[in-house]
Motif scaffolding. Structure first.
Motif, PDB file in Angstrom:
ATOM      1  N   MET A   1      -0.577   3.663  -7.410  1.00 52.89           N
ATOM      2  CA  MET A   1      -0.536   3.045  -6.087  1.00 52.89           C
ATOM      3  C   MET A   1      -0.579   1.531  -6.216  1.00 52.89           C
ATOM      4  SD  MET A   1      -3.428   3.365  -3.123  1.00 52.89           S
ATOM      5  CE  MET A   1      -3.596   1.992  -2.004  1.00 52.89           C
ATOM      6  N   SER A   2       0.275   0.843  -5.441  1.00 48.74           N
ATOM      7  CA  SER A   2       0.309  -0.617  -5.515  1.00 48.74           C
ATOM      8  C   SER A   2      -0.822  -1.218  -4.687  1.00 48.74           C
ATOM      9  CB  SER A   2       1.660  -1.137  -5.008  1.00 48.74           C
ATOM     10  OG  SER A   2       1.872  -0.700  -3.692  1.00 48.74           O
ATOM     11  N   GLN A   3      -1.230  -2.432  -5.034  1.00 44.91           N
ATOM     12  CA  GLN A   3      -2.272  -3.138  -4.295  1.00 44.91           C
ATOM     13  C   GLN A   3      -1.680  -3.725  -3.005  1.00 44.91           C
ATOM     14  OE1 GLN A   3      -5.775  -3.619  -5.064  1.00 44.91           O
ATOM     15  NE2 GLN A   3      -5.092  -1.806  -6.183  1.00 44.91           N
ATOM     16  N   PRO A   4      -2.511  -3.904  -1.961  1.00 46.65           N
ATOM     17  CA  PRO A   4      -2.014  -4.571  -0.759  1.00 46.65           C
ATOM     18  C   PRO A   4      -1.472  -5.958  -1.085  1.00 46.65           C
ATOM     19  CG  PRO A   4      -4.169  -3.577  -0.348  1.00 46.65           C
ATOM     20  CD  PRO A   4      -3.913  -3.458  -1.826  1.00 46.65           C
ATOM     21  N   VAL A   5      -0.456  -6.379  -0.351  1.00 46.06           N
ATOM     22  CA  VAL A   5       0.189  -7.671  -0.573  1.00 46.06           C
ATOM     23  C   VAL A   5      -0.267  -8.640   0.522  1.00 46.06           C
ATOM     24  CG1 VAL A   5       2.399  -8.887  -0.721  1.00 46.06           C
ATOM     25  CG2 VAL A   5       2.193  -6.551  -1.611  1.00 46.06           C
ATOM     26  N   ASP A   6      -0.734  -9.812   0.103  1.00 44.53           N
ATOM     27  CA  ASP A   6      -1.141 -10.840   1.065  1.00 44.53           C
ATOM     28  C   ASP A   6       0.111 -11.568   1.545  1.00 44.53           C
ATOM     29  OD1 ASP A   6      -2.154 -12.957   2.502  1.00 44.53           O
ATOM     30  OD2 ASP A   6      -3.682 -13.489   1.024  1.00 44.53           O
ATOM     31  N   LEU A   7       0.393 -11.491   2.853  1.00 43.47           N
ATOM     32  CA  LEU A   7       1.586 -12.120   3.426  1.00 43.47           C
ATOM     33  C   LEU A   7       1.275 -13.479   4.055  1.00 43.47           C
ATOM     34  CD1 LEU A   7       3.125  -8.966   5.162  1.00 43.47           C
ATOM     35  CD2 LEU A   7       3.736  -9.918   2.931  1.00 43.47           C
ATOM     36  N   GLY A   8       0.028 -13.942   3.895  1.00 41.56           N
ATOM     37  CA  GLY A   8      -0.367 -15.186   4.543  1.00 41.56           C
ATOM     38  C   GLY A   8      -0.798 -14.945   5.976  1.00 41.56           C
ATOM     39  N   PHE A   9      -1.410 -15.962   6.592  1.00 43.28           N
ATOM     40  CA  PHE A   9      -1.833 -15.907   8.000  1.00 43.28           C
ATOM     41  C   PHE A   9      -2.810 -14.760   8.284  1.00 43.28           C
ATOM     42  CE2 PHE A   9       2.335 -17.907   7.847  1.00 43.28           C
ATOM     43  CZ  PHE A   9       2.111 -19.089   8.534  1.00 43.28           C
ATOM     44  N   GLY A  10      -3.575 -14.362   7.266  1.00 44.69           N
ATOM     45  CA  GLY A  10      -4.561 -13.296   7.481  1.00 44.69           C
ATOM     46  C   GLY A  10      -3.961 -11.912   7.611  1.00 44.69           C
ATOM     47  N   ILE A  11      -2.723 -11.718   7.139  1.00 49.03           N
ATOM     48  CA  ILE A  11      -2.031 -10.423   7.256  1.00 49.03           C
ATOM     49  C   ILE A  11      -1.789  -9.847   5.853  1.00 49.03           C
ATOM     50  CG2 ILE A  11       0.041  -9.233   8.076  1.00 49.03           C
ATOM     51  CD1 ILE A  11       0.444 -11.654  10.004  1.00 49.03           C
ATOM     52  N   SER A  12      -2.127  -8.570   5.675  1.00 50.38           N
ATOM     53  CA  SER A  12      -1.821  -7.871   4.417  1.00 50.38           C
ATOM     54  C   SER A  12      -0.902  -6.690   4.708  1.00 50.38           C
ATOM     55  CB  SER A  12      -3.096  -7.361   3.751  1.00 50.38           C
ATOM     56  OG  SER A  12      -3.882  -8.434   3.294  1.00 50.38           O
ATOM     57  N   GLN A  20       6.731  10.052  -0.188  1.00 48.91           N
ATOM     58  CA  GLN A  20       6.334   9.848  -1.603  1.00 48.91           C
ATOM     59  C   GLN A  20       7.176   8.762  -2.277  1.00 48.91           C
ATOM     60  OE1 GLN A  20       6.949  13.654  -0.901  1.00 48.91           O
ATOM     61  NE2 GLN A  20       5.029  13.220   0.123  1.00 48.91           N
ATOM     62  N   THR A  21       7.579   7.785  -1.494  1.00 49.53           N
ATOM     63  CA  THR A  21       8.478   6.741  -1.998  1.00 49.53           C
ATOM     64  C   THR A  21       7.870   5.360  -1.758  1.00 49.53           C
ATOM     65  OG1 THR A  21      10.378   8.148  -1.453  1.00 49.53           O
ATOM     66  CG2 THR A  21      10.837   5.821  -1.793  1.00 49.53           C
ATOM     67  N   ALA A  22       7.873   4.537  -2.809  1.00 43.87           N
ATOM     68  CA  ALA A  22       7.365   3.164  -2.674  1.00 43.87           C
ATOM     69  C   ALA A  22       8.304   2.339  -1.802  1.00 43.87           C
ATOM     70  CB  ALA A  22       7.237   2.513  -4.049  1.00 43.87           C
ATOM     71  N   GLN A  23       7.750   1.349  -1.120  1.00 39.69           N
ATOM     72  CA  GLN A  23       8.521   0.403  -0.290  1.00 39.69           C
ATOM     73  C   GLN A  23       9.414   1.127   0.719  1.00 39.69           C
ATOM     74  OE1 GLN A  23      10.456  -2.177  -3.246  1.00 39.69           O
ATOM     75  NE2 GLN A  23       8.814  -3.636  -2.897  1.00 39.69           N
ATOM     76  N   ARG A  24       8.801   2.121   1.355  1.00 32.76           N
ATOM     77  CA  ARG A  24       9.534   2.886   2.362  1.00 32.76           C
ATOM     78  C   ARG A  24       8.988   2.580   3.760  1.00 32.76           C
ATOM     79  NH1 ARG A  24      13.831   4.547   4.622  1.00 32.76           N
ATOM     80  NH2 ARG A  24      13.449   6.147   6.155  1.00 32.76           N
ATOM     81  N   THR A  25       7.676   2.765   3.929  1.00 29.46           N
ATOM     82  CA  THR A  25       7.014   2.466   5.195  1.00 29.46           C
ATOM     83  C   THR A  25       5.713   1.752   4.891  1.00 29.46           C
ATOM     84  OG1 THR A  25       7.943   4.477   6.176  1.00 29.46           O
ATOM     85  CG2 THR A  25       6.131   3.458   7.351  1.00 29.46           C
ATOM     86  N   GLY A  26       5.389   0.732   5.670  1.00 32.69           N
ATOM     87  CA  GLY A  26       4.170  -0.036   5.412  1.00 32.69           C
ATOM     88  C   GLY A  26       3.296  -0.175   6.637  1.00 32.69           C
ATOM     89  N   ALA A  27       2.008  -0.424   6.396  1.00 28.97           N
ATOM     90  CA  ALA A  27       1.061  -0.771   7.468  1.00 28.97           C
ATOM     91  C   ALA A  27       0.688  -2.232   7.298  1.00 28.97           C
ATOM     92  CB  ALA A  27      -0.191   0.095   7.388  1.00 28.97           C
ATOM     93  N   TYR A  28       0.616  -2.944   8.412  1.00 31.54           N
ATOM     94  CA  TYR A  28       0.205  -4.354   8.407  1.00 31.54           C
ATOM     95  C   TYR A  28      -1.230  -4.434   8.906  1.00 31.54           C
ATOM     96  CZ  TYR A  28       5.152  -5.233   7.764  1.00 31.54           C
ATOM     97  OH  TYR A  28       6.428  -5.242   7.260  1.00 31.54           O
ATOM     98  N   VAL A  29      -2.057  -5.146   8.169  1.00 29.75           N
ATOM     99  CA  VAL A  29      -3.479  -5.244   8.504  1.00 29.75           C
ATOM    100  C   VAL A  29      -3.826  -6.702   8.784  1.00 29.75           C
ATOM    101  CG1 VAL A  29      -5.833  -4.776   7.742  1.00 29.75           C
ATOM    102  CG2 VAL A  29      -3.964  -3.288   6.988  1.00 29.75           C
ATOM    103  N   PHE A  30      -4.381  -6.947   9.980  1.00 32.03           N
ATOM    104  CA  PHE A  30      -4.935  -8.258  10.312  1.00 32.03           C
ATOM    105  C   PHE A  30      -6.396  -8.244   9.889  1.00 32.03           C
ATOM    106  CE2 PHE A  30      -1.484  -7.644  13.331  1.00 32.03           C
ATOM    107  CZ  PHE A  30      -0.842  -8.875  13.308  1.00 32.03           C
ATOM    108  N   ARG A  31      -6.718  -9.103   8.944  1.00 33.31           N
ATOM    109  CA  ARG A  31      -8.067  -9.099   8.372  1.00 33.31           C
ATOM    110  C   ARG A  31      -8.998 -10.014   9.179  1.00 33.31           C
ATOM    111  NH1 ARG A  31      -4.587 -10.610   4.280  1.00 33.31           N
ATOM    112  NH2 ARG A  31      -5.652 -12.613   4.105  1.00 33.31           N
ATOM    113  N   GLU A  32      -9.038  -9.829  10.487  1.00 35.69           N
ATOM    114  CA  GLU A  32      -9.892 -10.647  11.355  1.00 35.69           C
ATOM    115  C   GLU A  32     -11.240  -9.941  11.509  1.00 35.69           C
ATOM    116  OE1 GLU A  32      -8.089 -13.319  12.958  1.00 35.69           O
ATOM    117  OE2 GLU A  32      -6.198 -12.655  12.101  1.00 35.69           O
TER     118      GLU A  32
END
Length: 319
Positions: A1-12, A20-32
């Motif tokens: 499993m890949s680690q969460p990616v920091d996209l800047g602006f407090g979003i991962s 079962q496929t990488a880079q298919r669907t993602g969740a965006y997390v606001f780390r507020e």
């Protein structure tokens, strides 16, 4: 499993390994201080989402807001299961989607019609969401997260009638779900960016999709956060490609439906798929992408579903 990616602006970005496929669907997390998640994918993705939150040192008790751009199962199918782990969260949904999250029976029926025997492996279980934990957001309404962030909900049909997108003023970015199509980051290693419209059945409407894209353009965002998959800062290229490919997709649907009047829906769909796949493969060959590139597995899957929506749309137009 890949680690969460920091996209800047407090979003991962957490990879949810949909299908079962990488880079298919993602969740965006606001780390507020009020942790907010956009998109959950289907239930089999929830273990990846929980592990991603753990990697970000986020306690599930701190998750306050779960937002689904629309109710297709690859975006919202896991919301009920995620909610069982997040006792203090509520789910935000388009007004036309709310009843289907309370009672997902029609969603399940529709997905079974598309995915057949693969349904359980891809989507089960689908957990209903109690009505009191759902919040509807009308067009233009906002959600304040913490002190410094406001999210604005924009009703953006085209892919589905129950679709909203979310504008984040802090990053000047839009979470577009499927309205602004699909991004294939698998091609970046070949120096190619590909953005294709998502025309799945049964609410695909190219005029509405174009109007939604024009609405995005007026906001002049600097970032687009795709449901599939990841972020692009090459915003002008996204609009140009979508407005290039959308009429090609629609025209292909109309041509096949007119040419093959006596064929079944399945046969027409297969013909649309083959023609579109050929057009896109020819385009990628010119960009030096090899025929055995991994991206073709995803393209085949996506274009088969797109073909169903295009035939459905063309046949409705004829009627």
């Amino acid at each position: 499993m890949s680690q969460p990616v920091d996209l800047g602006f407090g979003i991962s970005l957490i990879d949810l390994y949909d299908l079962q496929t990488a880079q298919r669907t993602g969740a965006y997390v606001f780390r507020e201080e009020e942790v907010t998640i956009i998109e959950t994918s289907a239930s089999p993705s929830i273990p990846y989402l929980l592990k991603g939150l753990e990697a970000l040192s986020i306690d599930v008790n701190d998750v306050k807001n779960i937002i689904v751009t629309h109710i297709h199962l690859d975006h919202a199918g896991g919301a009920g299961m995620l909610l069982q782990h997040c006792p203090n969260a509520r789910v935000f949904v388009h007004p036309k989607g709310m009843r289907h999250l309370v009672d997902p029976s029609r969603l399940i029926e529709g997905a079974k019609a598309v995915y057949g025997e693969s349904f359980d492996a891809l989507f089960a279980p689908i957990v209903p969401i109690p009505e009191e934990r759902l919040i509807v957001k009308e067009d233009g309404e906002t959600l304040q997260i913490g002190k410094n962030r406001t999210l604005t909900f924009l009703h953006t049909p085209g892919h589905a009638n129950h679709h909203f997108s979310i504008y984040d003023q802090k990053s000047n970015g839009i979470f577009t779900g499927d309205t602004a199509g699909v991004f294939y980051p698998q091609l970046l290693s070949y120096g190619v960016e590909l953005y294709l419209p998502s025309t799945s059945p049964n609410q695909f409407d190219p005029e509405a999709m174009r109007a939604s894209i024009e609405r995005f353009m007026k906001l002049r965002p600097e970032r687009i956060y795709f449901g599939h998959f990841g972020m692009s800062t090459h915003v002008q290229g996204v609009w140009e490609q979508l407005l290039h490919w959308l009429p090609i997709f629609v025209q292909t649907g109309h041509e096949i439906v007119n040419e093959q009047k006596d064929q079944s829906f399945t046969e027409k769909t297969e013909a649309v798929f083959k023609r579109l796949f050929n057009i896109i493969q020819t385009f990628l060959r010119k960009q030096q992408v090899p025929d055995d590139a991994d991206v073709y597995k995803l393209l085949q899957l996506d274009l088969q579903v797109c073909a169903m929506g295009l035939v459905d749309y063309a046949e409705n137009k004829k009627r």
